[in-house]
Each structure stands twice: as C-alpha cells, then as structure tokens.
Design a protein around this motif. Structure first.
Motif, PDB file in Angstrom:
ATOM      1  N   SER A  94      -1.449   2.334  -8.969  1.00  0.00           N
ATOM      2  CA  SER A  94      -1.172   3.753  -9.264  1.00  0.00           C
ATOM      3  C   SER A  94      -1.743   4.147 -10.634  1.00  0.00           C
ATOM      4  O   SER A  94      -2.236   5.275 -10.805  1.00  0.00           O
ATOM      5  CB  SER A  94       0.324   4.036  -9.204  1.00  0.00           C
ATOM      6  OG  SER A  94       1.040   3.229 -10.129  1.00  0.00           O
TER       7      SER A  94
ATOM      8  N   LEU B  88      -3.488  11.416   2.858  1.00  0.00           N
ATOM      9  CA  LEU B  88      -2.446  10.403   3.066  1.00  0.00           C
ATOM     10  C   LEU B  88      -2.386   9.975   4.529  1.00  0.00           C
ATOM     11  O   LEU B  88      -2.206   8.791   4.835  1.00  0.00           O
ATOM     12  CB  LEU B  88      -1.090  10.953   2.623  1.00  0.00           C
ATOM     13  CG  LEU B  88      -0.860  11.034   1.112  1.00  0.00           C
ATOM     14  CD1 LEU B  88       0.425  11.779   0.813  1.00  0.00           C
ATOM     15  CD2 LEU B  88      -0.802   9.622   0.512  1.00  0.00           C
TER      16      LEU B  88
ATOM     17  N   ASN C 138      -3.029   6.143   5.863  1.00  0.00           N
ATOM     18  CA  ASN C 138      -2.005   5.404   6.618  1.00  0.00           C
ATOM     19  C   ASN C 138      -2.474   5.003   8.008  1.00  0.00           C
ATOM     20  O   ASN C 138      -2.140   3.919   8.484  1.00  0.00           O
ATOM     21  CB  ASN C 138      -0.726   6.256   6.739  1.00  0.00           C
ATOM     22  CG  ASN C 138       0.090   6.221   5.466  1.00  0.00           C
ATOM     23  OD1 ASN C 138       0.361   5.172   4.915  1.00  0.00           O
ATOM     24  ND2 ASN C 138       0.468   7.382   4.962  1.00  0.00           N
TER      25      ASN C 138
ATOM     26  N   GLU D  95       1.263   4.232  -2.824  1.00  0.00           N
ATOM     27  CA  GLU D  95       1.096   5.654  -2.502  1.00  0.00           C
ATOM     28  C   GLU D  95       2.292   6.470  -2.980  1.00  0.00           C
ATOM     29  O   GLU D  95       2.145   7.597  -3.496  1.00  0.00           O
ATOM     30  CB  GLU D  95       0.888   5.825  -0.997  1.00  0.00           C
ATOM     31  CG  GLU D  95      -0.458   5.304  -0.511  1.00  0.00           C
ATOM     32  CD  GLU D  95      -0.486   5.066   0.991  1.00  0.00           C
ATOM     33  OE1 GLU D  95       0.340   5.691   1.699  1.00  0.00           O
ATOM     34  OE2 GLU D  95      -1.318   4.259   1.453  1.00  0.00           O
TER      35      GLU D  95
ATOM     36  N   CYS E   8       0.827  -1.210   0.000  1.00  0.00           N
ATOM     37  CA  CYS E   8       0.000   0.000   0.000  1.00  0.00           C
ATOM     38  C   CYS E   8       0.859   1.256   0.000  1.00  0.00           C
ATOM     39  O   CYS E   8       0.600   2.213  -0.743  1.00  0.00           O
ATOM     40  CB  CYS E   8      -0.927   0.007   1.216  1.00  0.00           C
ATOM     41  SG  CYS E   8      -2.222  -1.253   1.141  1.00  0.00           S
ATOM     42  N   ASN E   9       1.893   1.247   0.832  1.00  0.00           N
ATOM     43  CA  ASN E   9       2.762   2.433   0.898  1.00  0.00           C
ATOM     44  C   ASN E   9       3.556   2.611  -0.391  1.00  0.00           C
ATOM     45  O   ASN E   9       3.805   3.744  -0.828  1.00  0.00           O
ATOM     46  CB  ASN E   9       3.706   2.327   2.097  1.00  0.00           C
ATOM     47  CG  ASN E   9       3.019   2.711   3.399  1.00  0.00           C
ATOM     48  OD1 ASN E   9       2.883   3.883   3.725  1.00  0.00           O
ATOM     49  ND2 ASN E   9       2.546   1.713   4.132  1.00  0.00           N
TER      50      ASN E   9
ATOM     51  N   LEU F  79      -8.263   4.843  -4.076  1.00  0.00           N
ATOM     52  CA  LEU F  79      -7.105   4.262  -3.385  1.00  0.00           C
ATOM     53  C   LEU F  79      -7.538   3.481  -2.149  1.00  0.00           C
ATOM     54  O   LEU F  79      -7.028   2.382  -1.884  1.00  0.00           O
ATOM     55  CB  LEU F  79      -6.125   5.369  -3.000  1.00  0.00           C
ATOM     56  CG  LEU F  79      -4.841   4.920  -2.301  1.00  0.00           C
ATOM     57  CD1 LEU F  79      -4.061   3.907  -3.137  1.00  0.00           C
ATOM     58  CD2 LEU F  79      -3.959   6.124  -1.970  1.00  0.00           C
TER      59      LEU F  79
END
Length: 525
Positions: free
Chosen positions: A412, A359, A363, A338, A334-335, A438
């Motif tokens: 993405s 964001l 998170n 991002e 996931c990170n 997302l």
C-alpha cells in the motif's frame, strides 16, 4: 529339493512316502483357490498349495467335497470333508500349533503312531525355525471315517476335527516387493510410523518386518488379549509388530493408538478387518483382493493394492495442503493490501485511489487467474521429510497473518507513493499508475509466497502463462484507447514503469529479509 520332472528329494533321495502324498493332498483339497492360465483366483496362500501339489504331478481326483468348516481368525484353521469311494476323509489345515492340538497321531513312513509330547516339541521347533526364515507355515492333518462315523459327527464340528493324524508342515514365502523397504524408510523419515498386524506366526512376522525395515519386538494376539486397556496403551507406543491377532485385538490396537493422540490409517482386505477399518481415522481397503465388506467399511479403496500408492497419496495430500495455503494466502494478502490502499487513500489523501471498475478487474482477473494456476503447483521437493504435524495445523497460522499484514502495508505504501507522484499531473494519471503498480506488485507476491516452499521458479507452466496473460491484458487496457476509456486510464510512461520495476525488486528482497528475521522470532509451523 525339487526337479521339473515332479520329483521331490531329501538329501538327494527321492521322497515317495504315503504321508508326503497325503500332505500334498491335504493342501489340494482343503482349498478354495483355483489356478487357471498361470493365474491364481482366490487366496495366494491357497494358490501356493495347489502349485506345490502340481509340482508333484498331483491334481484333485474324483473325491467329492461334502462339507466345509471355514477358516476364522478365532479358530485359526479350516477343514473340509471329501467322500472317496465309501469313505469320508477330513483334511485340516491351519496354524501348526492349533492343528497339533487336534491331532492324536502322526503319520510316519508307512504307518501312523501316537503323537507324543516329544514329537509335538520337535514339530514346533521346526515350525519356529522355518518362521525365522520368513516362511508362512501351515500344519496339515487328516482323518479317515466310515459313512456311519461321519453321520454321527457331522453335526458337531468340534468333535469332527478331533482325533486327527498330523501329516506335516508346508512352508511358503511371500517375499516383500522390492520397493517396500525404501518406502518404509521414507515413512520413518516423514514421521509416519508403520505397524504390521498379521495372522502369521510371531517369528514369521518379525522376519518379514526385519526385511522391510520395521524393527520391533512382536506381540501375539494371546498376549494382547491378556492386557487391560492401560497396558495396551503403553504397549502400542513401543511395539510395531502384532501376530496371530483376531478382529477384536485389531480393533483394540486402533482404539489404543487413537486414545494416545495418533491419527490412524488402517489397511485391510478381509471381512475380519472391517471393524478396525471402520474405527480407524482412514480405512484403506484393497481393491483387487479386498472383500466387499472391507470396501464398504473403508474410506478409501486402493485400485492396485500397492503400498506405494498410499505413500503417493500422502505426498499428493501434503502438496494439496500447501497449494490451498498458497492460494488462500495470495488472495487474502492481495485483498488486505487493497483494503489498506482504499482506506489510507480516503483518510490521508481524501481521494479514491482506485475506481470500482479497477477493483473489480483486479479481483476477477489479476487475483483470480493466477490464484487458480497457483493451485496447480507440484508438491515441493522433500515434502515427505516434514513431520505429519506440519500438515495438521490451521491453513492460516499466526506467522502467516503477520506476513500478510506486513506485505499489505509495504504494498500500500508503494501504490500510494506512485499515486501521489502522478497526482500532480492529473487524477486519471495517478489512478492509472496506481492501478498498474498494484497489478504488478500482486503478481510479484505470487513468487514471494512460492519462495517459502522448495519449488522451482519456472516449474508451474500454467502459472507462468497466467501471469503473462494478466500482464498482457493490463497492457491492452493501458494502450488500447477503446479499453482505456472503459477503465478511465491513461497510458503510463517509462518513468512509472521504472518505479514499478525497482519497487517490485525492493518488495521481493526486503520481504525475504523480513522473513529471515521472523524465523528467529516466530518460527514457521
């Protein structure tokens, strides 16, 4: 045979001989266990000797114990001296062959005769026959001394135990628990090798091992002592049954297995097991029958002394390993996605696709809550069929890094796609659609990750709750004006939800196909 009146018979004839009574007496007095309220306090083998005497209506008399020469794995026998009237009697029990070495005479009917070589051979043959029936055998002997004789010999334990009269053998069986054999089979299927190390006679050890599914030749402690380290390293790869071993030999077996690259777990309960427990990669002591020394030397204590608990712990440990891997892969993928979204948004579109508030929310909430719930997954079905080596690898393997990179690129692309579609309306609309997409795509990734394991889709209720809570909070942010202003978002339309839904399905099934392709190029661990 035996009947409930306390009568022992041989071929229907009652046994009333003095040697038989002496044999039961020896088991009764050469003993540190107690039986109270039908429970054995102490060693189960010694408890069985008390029970055998009790069946003949025999109990300890007024004889007073004045000395004990304790059992040790080196001596393989134990002796006590009791004072009865004006005489002193030494009773000895231990490995039949060892007791025979200390015996010069044998009790027969109402007399004692010299113990000749033929008698010793006959006794050892009987002992061997009983051992092949999985009986744990103990030989018994005694000697009567005057007060003067005892005073002369008590300072020299070796002399005190010499010149005994052999009384006979008591054989007892400690049947394996019913659940042990299938558990051994499960271990073998899992690539876990079970090795038996015991103080019993080699034939007894082989018979018991055969009952529970351990197939191997047996090596005795004496045979192992004669081997050098090189020979022992070869032997431990083939032999799974070791009998009549002492603490030094146990330690050498563990060391040899470790030298050959094995991860060794050692179980034990006695003081003599402590060195091997300490040496093993995982020392496991018995919580009920284990000594304090064994518990201190071990890494883990079994509260119920059951072999099944060890297997359950292995299964749980494997499940935890998988859950840690799922947790880490989810957060990293996931990170990574991002990072790609922000990076390509700035480079290609020259805009921030997501705000700092978005964001932070993703998170903390979208990533955090489901990730914790993901760690509560049950161990997958059939996890014990995997090789132990599958759980001795890195948490994130090269294959997983490739999967995370590919998924990050896919995710993405779709997020940037929905952003660009909505950008013609306004920046806020574009960011709102990208933000929501997302969140949904990351929740889809949870089930993509879980699909690589044999876990039912709805097996983790906490994960389902966390996903529903996350989606509910996202809807509140989008459609409650007060929250929408805080996050600087607008409600998204039906067409955006359709795009997100179709993209989610495409992501899921496309990535499953990519996994199939990767299986051929780069197999899993």
């Amino acid at each position: 045979g035996y009947d409930t009146t306390g009568t022992f018979t041989d071929d229907g004839k009652e046994i009333t001989s003095l040697p038989f009574s002496r044999l039961l007496d020896a088991g009764l007095y050469c003993n540190n266990a107690k039986v109270t309220e039908n429970k054995v306090l102490g060693d189960p083998t010694e408890g069985a000797l008390i029970v055998s005497a009790a069946k003949a209506m025999m109990q300890k008399g007024t004889a007073e114990r004045v000395m004990e020469i304790p059992f040790s794995s080196e001596r393989k026998m134990m002796s006590v001296v009791v004072k009865q009237d004006d005489k002193y009697i030494i009773y000895t029990k231990g490995a039949t062959e060892v007791v025979l070495e200390q015996s010069y005479r044998i009790a027969q009917a109402d007399k004692e005769v010299p113990l000749v070589t033929k008698d010793k051979k006959d006794i050892l043959n009987i002992n061997h026959t009983l051992s092949t029936k999985a009986l744990r055998n103990l030989g018994f002997a005694y000697k009567v001394m005057s007060a003067d004789e005892f005073e002369k010999l008590k300072a020299d334990e070796k002399q005190l135990e010499k010149g005994l009269t052999f009384l006979g053998i008591q054989g007892m069986i400690d049947p394996p628990r019913i659940e042990v054999k299938p558990l051994i089979e499960q271990c073998i299927t899992s690539g876990i090798r079970v090795i038996m190390i015991t103080g019993d006679h080699p034939e007894t050890a082989k018979a018991i091992a055969g009952e529970i599914g351990i197939k191997s030749e047996a090596l005795s402690g004496d045979e192992l002592s004669k081997m050098d380290d090189a020979a022992l390293s070869k032997a431990v790869e083939k032999i799974s049954i070791y009998a009549r071993v002492n603490p030094d030999v146990k330690l050498r077996i563990v060391a040899a297995l470790q030298k050959n690259g094995h991860i060794v777990a050692m179980t034990g309960d006695g003081v003599n097991d402590a060195p091997a427990l300490k040496k093993a990669d995982i020392g496991i002591a018995m919580g009920i029958t284990g000594t304090d020394v064994a518990k201190e030397a071990s890494d883990m204590v079994l509260l119920d002394d059951k072999f099944s608990t060890i297997i359950a712990a292995i299964e749980e440990g494997r499940g935890i390993f998988h859950n840690i891997r799922k947790f880490v892969v989810y957060l990293l993928s996931c990170n990574l996605a991002e990072v790609f979204i922000i990076f390509f948004g700035v480079i290609i579109l020259q805009n921030l696709v997501l705000t700092a508030t978005m964001l932070l929310w993703i998170n903390v909430v979208t990533d955090g809550i489901p990730a914790v719930a993901l760690g509560l997954d049950r161990a997958e079905k059939g996890i014990m069929h995997y090789s132990p080596r599958a759980f001795q690898t890195q948490i994130i393997s090269r294959r997983l890094w490739i999967e995370m990179f590919i998924f990050g690129i896919f995710l993405s692309v779709f997020v940037l796609g929905i952003y660009m579609i909505n950008l013609k309306e306004s920046m806020r609309d574009a960011q709102s659609a990208a933000f929501t997409a997302l969140v949904v795509f990351e929740l889809v990734s949870i089930y993509l990750i879980r699909s690589g394991y044999r876990v039912a889709f709805f097996s983790n209720k906490w994960l389902l709750i966390s996903i529903l809570v996350t989606l509910g909070l996202q809807l509140m942010i989008l459609y409650i004006p007060f929250l929408a202003n805080i996050f600087s978002v607008n409600p998204i339309g039906l067409d955006d939800w359709m795009f997100i839904g179709l993209a989610s399905l495409w992501l899921y099934f496309a990535f499953k196909l990519i996994r199939i392709a990767l299986d051929k190029i780069l197999p899993k661990d």
